[in-house]
Each structure stands twice: as C-alpha cells, then as structure tokens.
Write a protein that holds these residues in place. Structure first.
Motif, mmCIF file in Angstrom:
data_model
loop_
_atom_site.group_PDB
_atom_site.id
_atom_site.type_symbol
_atom_site.label_atom_id
_atom_site.label_comp_id
_atom_site.label_asym_id
_atom_site.label_seq_id
_atom_site.Cartn_x
_atom_site.Cartn_y
_atom_site.Cartn_z
ATOM 1 N N HIS A 10 0.800 -1.216 0.000
ATOM 2 C CA HIS A 10 0.000 0.000 0.000
ATOM 3 C C HIS A 10 0.839 1.276 0.000
ATOM 4 O O HIS A 10 0.299 2.359 -0.068
ATOM 5 N N LEU A 21 0.361 3.761 -2.945
ATOM 6 C CA LEU A 21 -0.993 4.228 -3.229
ATOM 7 C C LEU A 21 -1.308 5.526 -2.504
ATOM 8 O O LEU A 21 -0.780 5.800 -1.432
ATOM 9 N N ARG A 53 -5.661 3.490 -0.219
ATOM 10 C CA ARG A 53 -4.747 2.555 0.449
ATOM 11 C C ARG A 53 -5.467 1.362 1.054
ATOM 12 O O ARG A 53 -4.909 0.284 1.136
#
Length: 140
Positions: free
Chosen positions: A87, A90, A95
């Motif tokens: 994540h 992102l 996320r």
C-alpha cells in the motif's frame, strides 16, 4: 464430490460503499486429523448503483480456526494478516482497497469482442480510456 451446505449468512457491516457477511462451517481436509471450523467472509466493496448484478463481484475469505469466537470476531482478529498488497505507493484515499477492488476499478470495463478481417479486437466505450486514466492517477 461433497455437497456444499446452504450457508446462513450474517451481515456484519453494511453501508453505501461496502457490504460484509460472515458464516462458518465445519470442514475436514484429507490431511487433517480432525474437522476444524472454517469462518467464511464475503465482501462486496463497490457501490451497488455501479452494476446491475453484483453476484460475481463478491470477494471471499476463508479462515480455518480452532477459536470458538463469533465469526465476526475471528475475522477481525485475522483481518488482513494474509494479504500481501503493498500500500506504500498508493494515495491515502485508496490505500485500504484490496487488490481485487483495484483490479476491478482499473481493468474491469464493459466491452464487445469483435472479429473483423481475421483479427479479434475489443471495442470499449468512449469513456473507458478516460476512466482508466483517472483511476490510475488516483491510485498512484
């Protein structure tokens, strides 16, 4: 072939953006010495207004456990321990999205498969390229 029982789903979260159900069954794999409880969670993380039939969009998780907690508590305890999504790259707004949700939002577009001059092509709607670029930009 074993029969799949009718499952009694219990809704644990429902909102405009997500629907989550949980159930559990007893299961014994051939390599296990005894049956174990398997908690099954299904999630629908799209806006229901986005599609006519969302049956094939459910994401399922199965957790084999010896805990006798409620299915919801087992799911929260093990939640995201087995996910390997990265994540870091992102944007904050996306996320928490799962890999499946990213895949559906970026790559699942309606299209028509057309054969012309011995070649196959996919015809996408006019908005498809623009929508994909916007989603890609929002995710990275």
């Amino acid at each position: 072939m074993a029969q799949v029982p009718n499952l009694l789903w219990h809704c644990i979260t429902e909102s405009d953006r997500e629907h989550c159900d949980v159930t559990s069954i007893m299961y014994q794999a051939t390599s296990w010495d005894k049956p174990r409880r398997v908690v099954i969670v299904r999630r629908l993380d799209i806006d229901p207004q986005e599609c006519l039939c969302a049956d094939w969009l459910w994401e399922y998780e199965a957790i084999a456990t010896t805990l006798d907690w409620s299915g919801e508590d087992v799911w929260h305890f093990y939640n995201f321990r087995g996910n390997a999504e990265k994540h870091v790259a992102l944007q904050p707004g996306v996320r928490q999205w799962t890999a499946g949700r990213l895949r559906r939002r970026l790559f699942h577009l309606p299209g028509i498969l057309v054969r012309h001059a011995r070649q196959w092509t996919i015809r996408l709607p006019v908005y498809a390229k623009h929508r994909s670029l916007l989603m890609l930009h929002a995710a990275t």
